[in-house]
Design a protein around this motif. Sequence first.
Motif, short mmCIF file in Angstrom:
data_model
loop_
_atom_site.label_atom_id
_atom_site.label_comp_id
_atom_site.label_asym_id
_atom_site.label_seq_id
_atom_site.Cartn_x
_atom_site.Cartn_y
_atom_site.Cartn_z
N UNK A 147 22.84 16.56 -4.19
CA UNK A 147 23.17 15.22 -4.68
C UNK A 147 21.92 14.34 -4.74
N UNK A 148 21.93 13.42 -5.74
CA UNK A 148 20.82 12.46 -5.85
C UNK A 148 21.13 11.19 -5.07
N UNK A 149 22.36 11.12 -4.58
CA UNK A 149 22.79 9.90 -3.88
C UNK A 149 23.04 10.22 -2.41
N UNK A 178 28.12 10.34 -3.31
CA UNK A 178 28.91 10.35 -4.55
C UNK A 178 30.34 10.82 -4.28
N UNK A 179 30.49 11.56 -3.20
CA UNK A 179 31.82 12.10 -2.91
C UNK A 179 32.28 11.66 -1.52
N UNK A 180 32.09 10.37 -1.26
CA UNK A 180 32.51 9.85 0.05
C UNK A 180 33.20 8.51 -0.15
N UNK A 224 33.84 13.08 6.69
CA UNK A 224 33.12 13.97 5.76
C UNK A 224 32.13 14.84 6.54
N UNK A 225 31.42 14.20 7.48
CA UNK A 225 30.47 14.97 8.29
C UNK A 225 31.21 16.04 9.09
N UNK A 226 32.32 15.62 9.71
CA UNK A 226 33.06 16.58 10.56
C UNK A 226 33.67 17.72 9.73
N UNK A 227 34.20 17.37 8.56
CA UNK A 227 34.88 18.40 7.73
C UNK A 227 33.91 19.30 6.98
N UNK A 228 32.75 18.73 6.60
CA UNK A 228 31.89 19.50 5.68
C UNK A 228 30.55 19.91 6.27
#
Length: 257
Positions: A24-26, A53-55, A65-69
């Motif tokens: 990602x660029x973001x 971008x996907x948060x 997101x950190x915990x899941x991915x």
Amino acid sequence: MVQINLPPNSKVQKGEYYKDKTGSKNIRKVNIYRWDPSSGKNPRIDTYEVDMDNCPSKILDLLNKIKNEIDSTLAYRRSCSHGVCGSCAMNMDGKNGLACTKPHEEIKGDINIYPLPHLKVKKDLIGDLSTLYKQYESIEPWLKTNTKVQDKEIIQSREDRLKLDGAYECIMCACCSTSCPSYWWNGDKYLGPAVLLQAYRWIIDSRDDERMERLKKVADELKLYRCHTIMNCTNACPKGLNPAKAIAEIKKMLATA
Ligand code: SF4
Ligand code: SF4
Ligand code: FES
């Protein structure tokens, strides 16, 4: 001059660095306090590169997101995700608040996340609130009436009900107490703003018959008068409540009782 050093095992060290794998660029960097008592290791700060971008918009979304991915070992409390249960209280960008209502857009630069200050840490972002809960229990937060049998609703006037506004909304998140310097230094004796706001809520409830007993119970040099009106508590409350005012009201009631 006195020099105070932290014990070697409580010094916070540089931790893992989790580089973005999405391309990602973001990207934003998120620094999170980590400590696992079972590891026998020092606390550390782990850094995560997160694809924004996907948060979704809140700090809790970021943690999820950190915990899941990225890192499933990260520990934090959460339940309602809507600012109602109080369990996601933590320190974000140097300020206490609820992770589920705090937009990450409000934080400029790297995002720093710590547990609530001056609590013992159970793991990572989970503070130990057992002392606060014991203090909460000590003020007996339930309605007390002298009537033995209560077979119907206790009616309250509209005016008396309105007096509870600003107190009943408290979700016991502890953002206020853990931002109060008096509570930091005397947290085992001083009840702190969260519990005193709750005490106030029952003292002013027109349906309760133990107003004087409740006032006497908190009228103590350490339990109540450790509040020096520093106002950190009111600034910290994510629900916009004013525990410092409630404490001042209790003191006023005691002065005129
Ligand atoms: S006003 Fe009282 S309770 Fe609030 S932060 Fe200051 S000392 Fe603590
Ligand atoms: S007064 Fe505000 S900050 Fe304190 S426990 Fe209640 S909701 Fe949380
Ligand atoms: S998860 Fe319930 S208040 Fe944040």
